[in-house]
Design an enzyme around this catalytic site. Structure first.
Site, PDB file in Angstrom:
ATOM      1  N   ASP A  48      -1.578   4.381   0.534  1.00 14.91           N
ATOM      2  CA  ASP A  48      -1.242   4.482   1.958  1.00 14.91           C
ATOM      3  C   ASP A  48       0.281   4.410   2.079  1.00 14.91           C
ATOM      4  O   ASP A  48       0.868   3.336   1.908  1.00 14.91           O
ATOM      5  CB  ASP A  48      -1.880   3.333   2.747  1.00 14.91           C
ATOM      6  CG  ASP A  48      -3.404   3.412   2.806  1.00 14.91           C
ATOM      7  OD1 ASP A  48      -4.000   4.100   1.949  1.00 14.91           O
ATOM      8  OD2 ASP A  48      -3.991   2.762   3.691  1.00 14.91           O
ATOM      9  N   LYS A 106      -3.175   7.829   9.198  1.00 16.32           N
ATOM     10  CA  LYS A 106      -3.527   6.451   9.527  1.00 16.32           C
ATOM     11  C   LYS A 106      -2.634   5.975  10.669  1.00 16.32           C
ATOM     12  O   LYS A 106      -1.443   6.267  10.692  1.00 16.32           O
ATOM     13  CB  LYS A 106      -3.341   5.592   8.272  1.00 16.32           C
ATOM     14  CG  LYS A 106      -3.502   4.084   8.442  1.00 16.32           C
ATOM     15  CD  LYS A 106      -3.307   3.400   7.089  1.00 16.32           C
ATOM     16  CE  LYS A 106      -3.220   1.889   7.214  1.00 16.32           C
ATOM     17  NZ  LYS A 106      -3.015   1.235   5.903  1.00 16.32           N
ATOM     18  N   LYS A 123      -7.717   7.137   9.664  1.00 15.60           N
ATOM     19  CA  LYS A 123      -7.893   5.702   9.458  1.00 15.60           C
ATOM     20  C   LYS A 123      -7.267   4.939  10.624  1.00 15.60           C
ATOM     21  O   LYS A 123      -6.086   5.104  10.919  1.00 15.60           O
ATOM     22  CB  LYS A 123      -7.258   5.265   8.132  1.00 15.60           C
ATOM     23  CG  LYS A 123      -7.372   3.762   7.843  1.00 15.60           C
ATOM     24  CD  LYS A 123      -6.847   3.441   6.449  1.00 15.60           C
ATOM     25  CE  LYS A 123      -6.764   1.949   6.193  1.00 15.60           C
ATOM     26  NZ  LYS A 123      -6.284   1.629   4.828  1.00 15.60           N
TER      27      LYS A 123
END
Length: 255
Positions: free
Chosen positions: A102, A165, A197
């Protein structure tokens, strides 16, 4: 089974169970990983700092759930615009054994008008992943403006992001439904291959159900699977388990 319990079970299976605290230790990470599998279900992944990836993988194997992915973070949490550092951190994360990375998008650079550095950073980090999953944190709560959230999402997807995300969980405003709707709309426009996400601020089964319903409305029920949808959270797990058991979730200050 009530609709909310069903949503809670589904949300649990889509969780990236997370600890990204400055006081994390091997023991704390191992304790988190032992929660990944329970009679209520198994989470999709755990998310930890890079140095804890090996202990996370070891603990998950010992707990009988080696299928749980291990995610980590790079260019975190500030989203700086130094591509070489982000790439070096991403390569190191893969070397530690991470299944997923991430990376924080250089969102402040975008806010200052630089539309190129984000594309360059994401593209380079995707190459550094060597086939592993790359999630790009756009920090929607700092971008604030829907047009900037849209632009960061579009740039990230064009550069090769596997997921976009919402948040690091380290800023005052994290995941929100309006930001999620903007991001999911971009994913749909771009063909629906990129995942989404929601991270930070999703703390109850009711809140999780709202995100699941939004994603299903925009992209279809079948799209909402661990391949395309995750929740990044810590306190959410216990509250989902309480809901599944028929209890009442308690407020929490966790991620």
């Amino acid at each position: 089974m009530s609709a909310l319990i069903e949503a809670a079970r589904r949300a649990l299976s889509l969780m990236d169970l997370t600890t990204l605290n400055d006081d994390d230790t091997d023991e704390k990470v191992a304790a988190l990983c032992r929660k990944a599998k329970s009679p209520d279900g198994t989470v999709a992944a755990v998310c930890v700092f890079p140095r804890f990836v090996p202990i996370a993988k070891k603990t998950l194997r010992e707990a009988g759930c080696p299928e749980v992915q291990v995610a980590t973070v790079t260019n975190f949490p500030h989203g700086n615009d130094d591509v070489s550092i982000a790439v070096a951190e991403t390569r190191a994360a893969i070397a530690y054994g991470a299944d997923e990375v991430d990376v924080v998008f250089p969102y402040r650079a975008l806010m200052a008008g630089n539309r190129d550095i984000g594309f360059e950073l994401v593209k380079a980090c995707k190459e550094a992943c060597g086939g592993k999953l790359l999630k790009v944190i756009i920090e929607s709560g700092e971008l604030k403006d829907a047009a900037l959230i849209r632009e960061a999402s579009e740039i990230s997807i064009r550069a090769g992001a596997d997921f976009i995300k919402t948040s690091t969980g380290k800023v005052p405003v994290n995941a929100t439904l309006p930001a999620a709707e903007t991001m999911l709309a971009v994913i749909k426009e771009q063909g629906g291959q990129c995942g989404f996400k929601a991270a930070g601020g999703v703390k109850s089964a009711t809140e999780a159900a709202e995100y699941l319903a939004l994603a299903a409305r925009l992209l279809g029920e079948d799209w909402v699977s661990a391949r395309h949808f995750r929740f990044g959270a810590s306190s959410l797990l216990a509250n989902l388990q309480i809901e599944i058991a028929g209890g009442v979730a308690k407020p929490s200050s966790g991620y």
